[in-house]
Design a protein around this motif. Structure first.
Motif, PDB file in Angstrom:
ATOM      1  N   CYS A 104       2.502   6.787   7.864  1.00  0.00           N
ATOM      2  CA  CYS A 104       2.005   7.947   7.114  1.00  0.00           C
ATOM      3  C   CYS A 104       2.638   9.235   7.629  1.00  0.00           C
ATOM      4  N   ARG A 105       2.830   9.323   8.931  1.00  0.00           N
ATOM      5  CA  ARG A 105       3.501  10.503   9.476  1.00  0.00           C
ATOM      6  C   ARG A 105       4.922  10.603   8.939  1.00  0.00           C
ATOM      7  N   GLY A 106       5.627   9.484   8.915  1.00  0.00           N
ATOM      8  CA  GLY A 106       6.991   9.483   8.399  1.00  0.00           C
ATOM      9  C   GLY A 106       7.048   9.855   6.933  1.00  0.00           C
ATOM     10  N   GLN A 107       6.087   9.356   6.150  1.00  0.00           N
ATOM     11  CA  GLN A 107       6.045   9.692   4.728  1.00  0.00           C
ATOM     12  C   GLN A 107       5.752  11.182   4.536  1.00  0.00           C
ATOM     13  N   TYR A 108       4.862  11.736   5.350  1.00  0.00           N
ATOM     14  CA  TYR A 108       4.580  13.172   5.281  1.00  0.00           C
ATOM     15  C   TYR A 108       5.852  13.969   5.555  1.00  0.00           C
ATOM     16  N   GLU A 109       6.566  13.587   6.601  1.00  0.00           N
ATOM     17  CA  GLU A 109       7.789  14.319   6.949  1.00  0.00           C
ATOM     18  C   GLU A 109       8.824  14.219   5.830  1.00  0.00           C
ATOM     19  N   ASP A 110       8.939  13.038   5.217  1.00  0.00           N
ATOM     20  CA  ASP A 110       9.891  12.869   4.125  1.00  0.00           C
ATOM     21  C   ASP A 110       9.533  13.786   2.947  1.00  0.00           C
ATOM     22  N   CYS A 111       8.242  13.865   2.621  1.00  0.00           N
ATOM     23  CA  CYS A 111       7.808  14.750   1.540  1.00  0.00           C
ATOM     24  C   CYS A 111       8.036  16.216   1.908  1.00  0.00           C
ATOM     25  N   ALA A 112       7.789  16.562   3.164  1.00  0.00           N
ATOM     26  CA  ALA A 112       7.956  17.946   3.603  1.00  0.00           C
ATOM     27  C   ALA A 112       9.415  18.375   3.546  1.00  0.00           C
ATOM     28  N   PHE A 113      10.340  17.438   3.753  1.00  0.00           N
ATOM     29  CA  PHE A 113      11.768  17.761   3.710  1.00  0.00           C
ATOM     30  C   PHE A 113      12.161  18.338   2.352  1.00  0.00           C
ATOM     31  N   ALA A 114      11.466  17.917   1.293  1.00  0.00           N
ATOM     32  CA  ALA A 114      11.815  18.382  -0.054  1.00  0.00           C
ATOM     33  C   ALA A 114      11.607  19.886  -0.207  1.00  0.00           C
ATOM     34  N   GLU A 115      10.777  20.475   0.643  1.00  0.00           N
ATOM     35  CA  GLU A 115      10.497  21.908   0.565  1.00  0.00           C
ATOM     36  C   GLU A 115      11.372  22.722   1.507  1.00  0.00           C
ATOM     37  N   ARG A 116      12.271  22.063   2.226  1.00  0.00           N
ATOM     38  CA  ARG A 116      13.088  22.762   3.211  1.00  0.00           C
ATOM     39  C   ARG A 116      14.560  22.727   2.822  1.00  0.00           C
ATOM     40  N   THR A 117      15.290  23.750   3.258  1.00  0.00           N
ATOM     41  CA  THR A 117      16.726  23.797   2.966  1.00  0.00           C
ATOM     42  C   THR A 117      17.568  23.289   4.127  1.00  0.00           C
ATOM     43  N   SER A 118      16.950  23.138   5.292  1.00  0.00           N
ATOM     44  CA  SER A 118      17.703  22.698   6.461  1.00  0.00           C
ATOM     45  C   SER A 118      16.901  21.680   7.258  1.00  0.00           C
ATOM     46  N   ILE A 119      17.522  20.545   7.531  1.00  0.00           N
ATOM     47  CA  ILE A 119      16.906  19.470   8.315  1.00  0.00           C
ATOM     48  C   ILE A 119      17.927  19.006   9.342  1.00  0.00           C
ATOM     49  N   PHE A 163       0.848  -1.203   0.000  1.00  0.00           N
ATOM     50  CA  PHE A 163       0.000   0.000   0.000  1.00  0.00           C
ATOM     51  C   PHE A 163       0.876   1.244   0.000  1.00  0.00           C
ATOM     52  N   SER A 164       1.909   1.248   0.843  1.00  0.00           N
ATOM     53  CA  SER A 164       2.773   2.424   0.932  1.00  0.00           C
ATOM     54  C   SER A 164       3.585   2.610  -0.343  1.00  0.00           C
ATOM     55  N   LEU A 165       4.004   1.510  -0.981  1.00  0.00           N
ATOM     56  CA  LEU A 165       4.785   1.621  -2.212  1.00  0.00           C
ATOM     57  C   LEU A 165       3.962   2.222  -3.341  1.00  0.00           C
ATOM     58  N   VAL A 166       2.727   1.754  -3.492  1.00  0.00           N
ATOM     59  CA  VAL A 166       1.866   2.270  -4.558  1.00  0.00           C
ATOM     60  C   VAL A 166       1.621   3.762  -4.363  1.00  0.00           C
ATOM     61  N   HIS A 167       1.362   4.169  -3.136  1.00  0.00           N
ATOM     62  CA  HIS A 167       1.139   5.588  -2.864  1.00  0.00           C
ATOM     63  C   HIS A 167       2.433   6.389  -3.018  1.00  0.00           C
ATOM     64  N   ASP A 168       3.566   5.827  -2.576  1.00  0.00           N
ATOM     65  CA  ASP A 168       4.851   6.520  -2.723  1.00  0.00           C
ATOM     66  C   ASP A 168       5.145   6.821  -4.186  1.00  0.00           C
ATOM     67  N   ASP A 169       4.869   5.856  -5.056  1.00  0.00           N
ATOM     68  CA  ASP A 169       5.144   6.059  -6.477  1.00  0.00           C
ATOM     69  C   ASP A 169       4.329   7.215  -7.040  1.00  0.00           C
ATOM     70  N   VAL A 170       3.090   7.352  -6.564  1.00  0.00           N
ATOM     71  CA  VAL A 170       2.256   8.476  -6.996  1.00  0.00           C
ATOM     72  C   VAL A 170       2.844   9.786  -6.486  1.00  0.00           C
ATOM     73  N   MET A 171       3.164   9.834  -5.190  1.00  0.00           N
ATOM     74  CA  MET A 171       3.656  11.073  -4.582  1.00  0.00           C
ATOM     75  C   MET A 171       4.997  11.496  -5.150  1.00  0.00           C
ATOM     76  N   ASP A 172       5.870  10.525  -5.423  1.00  0.00           N
ATOM     77  CA  ASP A 172       7.208  10.835  -5.928  1.00  0.00           C
ATOM     78  C   ASP A 172       7.254  10.961  -7.443  1.00  0.00           C
ATOM     79  N   GLY A 173       6.168  10.564  -8.122  1.00  0.00           N
ATOM     80  CA  GLY A 173       6.160  10.610  -9.572  1.00  0.00           C
ATOM     81  C   GLY A 173       7.094   9.606 -10.213  1.00  0.00           C
ATOM     82  N   ASP A 174       7.372   8.495  -9.504  1.00  0.00           N
ATOM     83  CA  ASP A 174       8.300   7.490 -10.037  1.00  0.00           C
ATOM     84  C   ASP A 174       7.626   6.696 -11.150  1.00  0.00           C
ATOM     85  N   PRO A 175       8.222   6.648 -12.345  1.00  0.00           N
ATOM     86  CA  PRO A 175       7.585   5.935 -13.460  1.00  0.00           C
ATOM     87  C   PRO A 175       7.849   4.433 -13.467  1.00  0.00           C
TER      88      PRO A 175
END
Length: 357
Positions: free
Chosen positions: A179-194, A111-123
């Motif tokens: 899901c919380r971890g996936q949200y944080e991973d996606c949010a990191f892409a918008e930040r310059t410092s982690i 389930f997480s892989l299928v959703h990850d591919d959508v969120m990341d745009g992985d072809p």
């Protein structure tokens, strides 16, 4: 580990022959786990409405996009179900006791892989087009949702009745943490410092939560007491951290001929993996040059990515990552109860730590 050739590897080492024997044991466990859960997965997927059943069959490598069965489809590692079976065996349980729990964690993982591919745009995944590329983002999202529901159904229908409620609660909590971890991973892409602490929290959710749940469910299905179930959960969470950190090393320094991924793909996409986060926080000249590459407006070319990999290493990012891997692996092994037969769990832990893809 092949990706570390020519560099200091700070993780616990064994002789080549001993490591090969451990790897053979672990890979046999993965193959056995995949065979054991296959009937349960196929029965669950077969209950889905069209075309979700066909989409799921394609995702699991059972058929082509038209639904025609294939026998050589690439399938996942089956690490999570293997951990479930190994934890159950360590506590005196059987495959029959834990097979529905093992299948449930595999469904939730997918389930997480299928959703990850959508969120990341992985072809592509495993060299095949991803679900969203073939059936669209909406249908892929629905398939992921269906897999999550199937996971809970398979678990509640098949685990020993005395532990059904706790098993379902554990899987549901793992889903929320994932899901919380996936949200944080996606949010990191918008930040310059982690910070390092923020990254480790993300990894504990995105990767550690389900591996911890897999091990806890195995022990639970075997009738283990709370102390042992808790220890197994902690073991799995630490192995999840090992898995994520090894992934980060491979994505920067792995051999593309082995990994099947383009060289330095994480750096080209400016992903803030643990080695990068550590390097950026190092307050070194190499770390500051790396920051300029990451913050520049122009795309990161292959040549600049190769330079970034050198800078990450010069800033200590690789060394810090390997030290974290060693620490998490040691913590995982230390928490295993000494009165149980945990050899299979130990073999899987070393396989995770020493893989090169």
């Amino acid at each position: 580990m092949a990706t570390l050739t020519g560099h200091t590897d700070v993780r616990p080492r064994t002789t080549d022959s001993a490591q090969s024997a451990v790897e053979r044991i672990a890979r046999r466990q993965l193959a056995d786990a995949r065979r054991a859960i296959d009937p349960v997965l196929r029965a669950a997927v077969g209950g889905l409405a069209e075309p979700l059943d066909q989409m799921a069959g394609y995702h699991f490598g059972w058929c082509d996009p038209e639904g025609i069965e294939i026998t050589d489809g690439v399938q996942g590692k089956a690490l999570r179900p293997a951990l479930t079976f190994a934890a159950a065996a360590a506590c005196g349980g059987s495959v029959d006791d834990s097979v529905h729990a093992a299948a449930a964690v595999e469904l939730l993982h997918n389930f997480s892989l299928v959703h990850d591919d959508v969120m990341d745009g992985d072809p592509f995944r495993h060299g095949r087009q991803t679900i969203w590329r073939l059936w669209g983002e909406t249908n892929a999202t629905l398939l992921g949702d269906a897999m999550q529901a199937l996971a809970l159904g398979v678990l509640s229908d098949g685990v020993p009745e005395p532990v059904t409620a706790e098993a379902v609660i554990r899987l549901a909590r793992a889903t929320m943490t994932l899901c919380r971890g996936q949200y944080e991973d996606c949010a990191f892409a918008e930040r310059t410092s982690i910070s390092v602490a923020e990254y480790l929290q993300m990894a504990s959710g995105k990767t550690g939560a389900l591996l911890g749940c897999a091990c806890a469910l195995g022990a639970l299905c075997a009738g283990a007491d709370h102390r042992v179930v808790s220890a197994m959960h902690t073991f799995g969470c630490e192995i999840g951290l090992v898995f994520q950190l090894v992934d980060d090393v491979i994505d920067i320094w792995g051999d593309p001929a082995v990994t099947g991924k383009p060289a330095h793909s994480d750096l080209i996409s400016r992903k803030q993996s643990f080695p990068v986060v550590s390097a950026l926080a190092s307050d070194t000249s190499a770390g500051r040059e790396l920051a300029r590459i990451y913050q520049a407006r122009q795309p990161i070319t292959a040549a600049r990515a190769a330079r970034a990999a050198v800078l990450v290493e010069e800033a200590g990012g690789r060394r810090e990552t390997l030290e974290r891997i060693s620490g998490a692996l040691g913590a995982a092994l230390d928490v295993l109860p000494t009165d149980l037969a945990t050899g299979d769990l130990t073999a899987l832990a070393h396989l995770v730590a020493h893989r090169d893809r």
